[in-house]
Design a protein around this motif. Structure first.
Motif, PDB file in Angstrom:
ATOM      1  N   PRO A 221       0.795  -1.229   0.000  1.00 29.70           N
ATOM      2  CA  PRO A 221       0.000   0.000   0.000  1.00 29.70           C
ATOM      3  C   PRO A 221       0.830   1.283   0.000  1.00 29.70           C
ATOM      4  O   PRO A 221       0.382   2.301  -0.508  1.00 29.70           O
ATOM      5  N   LEU A 222       2.012   1.241   0.587  1.00 31.47           N
ATOM      6  CA  LEU A 222       2.846   2.444   0.620  1.00 31.47           C
ATOM      7  C   LEU A 222       3.503   2.744  -0.722  1.00 31.47           C
ATOM      8  O   LEU A 222       4.092   3.813  -0.902  1.00 31.47           O
ATOM      9  N   PHE A 296      -2.386  -6.807  -3.010  1.00 28.80           N
ATOM     10  CA  PHE A 296      -1.017  -6.340  -2.851  1.00 28.80           C
ATOM     11  C   PHE A 296      -0.031  -7.503  -2.833  1.00 28.80           C
ATOM     12  O   PHE A 296      -0.397  -8.650  -2.554  1.00 28.80           O
ATOM     13  N   LEU A 297       1.229  -7.170  -3.115  1.00 29.82           N
ATOM     14  CA  LEU A 297       2.324  -8.148  -3.060  1.00 29.82           C
ATOM     15  C   LEU A 297       2.018  -9.371  -3.916  1.00 29.82           C
ATOM     16  O   LEU A 297       2.209 -10.513  -3.508  1.00 29.82           O
ATOM     17  N   ARG A 298       1.556  -9.121  -5.126  1.00 27.40           N
ATOM     18  CA  ARG A 298       1.232 -10.187  -6.071  1.00 27.40           C
ATOM     19  C   ARG A 298       1.788  -9.826  -7.450  1.00 27.40           C
ATOM     20  O   ARG A 298       1.699  -8.679  -7.881  1.00 27.40           O
ATOM     21  N   SER A 299       2.338 -10.803  -8.137  1.00 28.11           N
ATOM     22  CA  SER A 299       2.817 -10.614  -9.510  1.00 28.11           C
ATOM     23  C   SER A 299       2.291 -11.750 -10.381  1.00 28.11           C
ATOM     24  O   SER A 299       2.312 -12.916  -9.974  1.00 28.11           O
ATOM     25  N   PRO A 300       1.805 -11.447 -11.593  1.00 26.46           N
ATOM     26  CA  PRO A 300       1.294 -12.501 -12.482  1.00 26.46           C
ATOM     27  C   PRO A 300       2.433 -13.348 -13.039  1.00 26.46           C
ATOM     28  O   PRO A 300       3.472 -12.820 -13.444  1.00 26.46           O
ATOM     29  N   VAL A 301       2.225 -14.666 -13.045  1.00 26.46           N
ATOM     30  CA  VAL A 301       3.241 -15.568 -13.591  1.00 26.46           C
ATOM     31  C   VAL A 301       2.688 -16.451 -14.713  1.00 26.46           C
ATOM     32  O   VAL A 301       3.442 -17.026 -15.494  1.00 26.46           O
ATOM     33  N   GLU A 302       1.362 -16.565 -14.795  1.00 23.89           N
ATOM     34  CA  GLU A 302       0.773 -17.396 -15.846  1.00 23.89           C
ATOM     35  C   GLU A 302      -0.715 -17.057 -16.000  1.00 23.89           C
ATOM     36  O   GLU A 302      -1.411 -16.807 -15.016  1.00 23.89           O
ATOM     37  N   ILE A 303      -1.162 -17.042 -17.240  1.00 20.32           N
ATOM     38  CA  ILE A 303      -2.582 -16.867 -17.516  1.00 20.32           C
ATOM     39  C   ILE A 303      -3.191 -18.250 -17.726  1.00 20.32           C
ATOM     40  O   ILE A 303      -2.726 -19.017 -18.574  1.00 20.32           O
TER      41      ILE A 303
END
Length: 481
Positions: A221-222, A296-303
Motif C-alpha cells: 500500500p505504501l 497487494f504483493l502479487r505478480s502474475p506468472v501465468e494466464i
C-alpha cells in the motif's frame, strides 16, 4: 499610480530585453513532432521567449492534443480544459498545426532537421510494456493503452476485440490508468452516457456482465502509484464498494507520521477505507451491486485458460526487501495463488518507440537517447515529455518538461549553437504535397471539432468523436471545396 505605471513600463522593457538576449536577430524556425501537452508547453515557452521565432507542430493524426483527447478519462472533463490554453498557443500567428503527417514515414527526421533551426520530439510513449508470461497473447488479454484508446475513440484501437461477457476482470497495475479503467468498467451507464466516451464503447458496456474488478500490484500500500483524488473517486463510485483486506493496512499506522504529506494523506485514506470506514461510506456501499478489490504483493506468472478462453490468473506472492519507506524491492516467494477472471488488462507502463532509423534510441528504457533534453550526437535535435524521460507523472510534470525544453532551445539560440534562417514548414509542406499526403491545418481541425460537438448535442454529450481517419479527411476536403 505614477510609480506603479513606471514599474509596469520597466517590467515590460526588461521582458523585451530578455527576449532579445535569448534570440538572434535572424528568424528561427522550430519544428515539434507530436501535439500533446509536452509539445504545446514547449511551443508556448518558445513563442513567449522570442518574438522572431516560429513554431510548427506536426501530428500523425488529423486531430491535435494527444493524450488530453485520447488518454484522459471521459468522466474527467475538467482535465481537458487545458485544450483551451493549447488552442490559444496554436492560434498565435507564429504557430501552426500540421496534422495527418507521420514523421519517419511521410517525412524523415533528416528532412525536418534540414528545414528547421531546431526539432523537438514530443510524441509521447506509443507502445506498452508486456508481462512476458504464458498466455499473454490469448484473446481478452488487453493492454491498458489499447483499452483506453478504444473507449476514448483513438482510431487505431476501434477494431479492438474484447469480451465483456465475464463477471471478473483482473487489472495488473496500481496506477491512475488502472483506476480509470476500473471506474469505466463499473460506472453506471447513465453517467457515462453524459461524457464524450464513444457510442461504440457505450454499446459494448451496456451488455457488460462485469461484477468484480481486481487491481493487482506487485508491492504494498505504501508503494501504490495512483493519487488520492483518483482513489477517493473510486470509493464514491455509485453502486460499487471497495473490498480491502484490513490485514494489508493495519501496520501502516506506524509509518504515517514520517511520510511526506501527499503520501500520508493517501495512506490515511487507504487505511481508513480498509480498517475504519466512515458510517456514511458504509451506508453508501450497502446497496452496492458491484465490487472492486485491491490485491497487494502479487505478480502474475501465468494466464490460466481452456483453449482460447481465459479462466484465471496465477499470481506469485511477493515480499518486500529494503526499507519500506524507501522504494523497497518486490521479491518472489515462489508461493502462488490463482485468481478467477475472464478478462485481463495490463497497466504496467507505456514506452516510447523509435520513429526514424536515424534516431538515437534507448530501447531498454523506451526513450530517445538524450542528456537533459538534447538528443545525444545530433545537434539541433531535442526531446521532451514521456519520450524523453519515460511515462511518469501527470500533465503538470509534462508542463515542466515543456517549459524546460523551451528554455533550453532559447539558451542554445542565445549561445549561437543553432543555425537560423531555415525555411521551416514551407519546404516540408511542398514535399508532402508532392508525395500526395493530405495535411490538416488547425482551421481544418476546427471543422472536425464543430462536427463532433454538433453530433454530441443530439445525444446529450459534450461531443461524439469521429473515430475514422478517412471520415475526418473527407469532412475537411468537403468543407474546403
Amino acid at each position: 499610480m505614477i510609480k506603479k505605471n513606471l514599474f509596469r513600463l520597466s517590467w515590460h522593457f526588461w521582458r523585451r530585453s530578455q527576449c532579445r538576449n535569448y534570440c538572434s536577430t535572424a528568424d528561427a524556425h522550430v519544428g515539434i513532432v507530436g501535439s500533446g501537452p509536452a509539445a504545446f508547453y514547449t511551443a508556448q515557452q518558445l513563442l513567449k521567449g522570442c518574438q522572431n521565432l516560429k513554431v510548427d507542430i506536426y501530428e500523425q493524426l488529423p486531430v491535435p492534443f494527444g493524450l488530453v483527447r485520447y488518454g484522459v478519462a471521459p468522466d474527467h472533463p475538467e482535465v481537458k480544459n487545458v485544450i483551451n490554453t493549447f488552442s490559444k498557443v496554436v492560434n498565435n500567428d507564429r504557430c501552426s498545426f500540421v496534422g495527418n503527417v507521420s514523421v519517419g514515414k511521410d517525412v524523415s527526421l533528416a528532412q525536418l532537421k534540414e528545414a528547421y533551426t531546431a526539432v523537438v520530439l514530443a510524441y509521447g510513449a506509443n507502445s506498452e510494456r508486456c508481462l512476458n508470461i504464458q498466455g499473454e497473447n490469448l484473446p481478452n488479454v488487453i493492454s491498458a493503452r489499447n483499452f483506453v484508446g478504444w473507449y476514448n475513440g483513438l482510431p487505431e484501437n476501434q477494431n479492438l476485440e474484447l469480451n465483456l461477457d465475464v463477471e471478473d476482470v483482473a487489472i495488473v497495475g496500481h496506477g491512475n490508468v488502472a483506476l480509470d479503467i476500473a471506474r469505466i468498467l463499473l460506472t453506471p451507464l447513465e453517467l457515462l452516457k453524459k461524457t464524450d466516451i464513444t457510442e461504440k464503447a457505450i454499446k459494448a458496456l451496456s451488455s457488460s456482465k462485469v461484477q468484480r474488478v481486481h487491481l493487482i500490484g506487485r508491492r504494498g500500500p505504501l508503494q501504490v502509484a495512483f493519487t488520492i483524488k483518483e482513489f477517493r473517486e473510486m470509493t464514491r463510485l455509485p453502486k460499487s464498494r471497495p473490498v480491502l483486506d484490513p490485514d494489508d493496512f493495519k501496520h501502516l499506522a506506524d509509518y504515517l507520521e514520517d511520510l511526506p504529506r501527499p503520501r500520508r494523506r493517501l495512506t490515511e485514506l487507504l487505511y481508513n477505507t480498509a480498517v475504519k470506514p466512515l458510517e456514511k461510506d458504509q451506508k453508501m456501499w450497502a446497496d452496492a451491486t458491484r465490487t472492486w478489490h485491491l490485491h497487494f504483493l502479487r505478480s502474475p506468472v501465468e494466464i490460466l485458460s481452456e483453449g482460447l478462453s481465459i479462466k484465471g490468473l496465477r499470481l506469485v506472492k511477493n515480499k518486500l526487501e529494503g526499507p519500506i519507506k524507501n522504494n523497497p524491492k518486490a521479491v518472489s516467494t515462489h508461493e502462488t495463488i490463482d485468481l478467477s477472471c475472464g478478462m485481463i488488462l495490463t497497466s504496467i507502463g507505456y514506452k516510447g518507440v523509435k520513429i526514424d532509423p536515424d534516431l538515437p534510441f534507448d530501447h531498454n528504457k523506451g526513450v530517445v537517447a538524450n542528456e537533459n533534453g538534447r538528443v545525444i550526437g545530433v545537434p539541433g535535435l531535442y526531446c521532451t515529455g514521456w519520450v524523453s524521460r519515460g511515462p511518469l507523472g501527470v500533465i503538470l510534470n509534462t508542463m515542466t518538461d515543456g517549459i524546460d525544453t523551451g528554455k533550453l532551445i532559447l539558451k542554445d539560440l542565445k549561445d549561437n549553437r543553432l543555425e537560423v534562417n531555415k525555411p521551416g514548414k514551407d519546404v516540408i509542406i511542398k514535399k508532402l504535397k508532392e508525395a500526395g499526403v493530405q495535411t490538416v491545418s488547425f482551421d481544418d481541425w476546427k471543422k472536425i471539432d464543430s462536427a463532433e460537438i454538433l453530433k454530441g448535442e443530439s445525444a446529450g454529450k459534450p461531443r461524439e468523436k469521429m473515430v475514422d481517419i478517412s471520415e475526418m479527411l473527407n469532412l475537411v476536403t468537403k468543407e474546403t471545396s
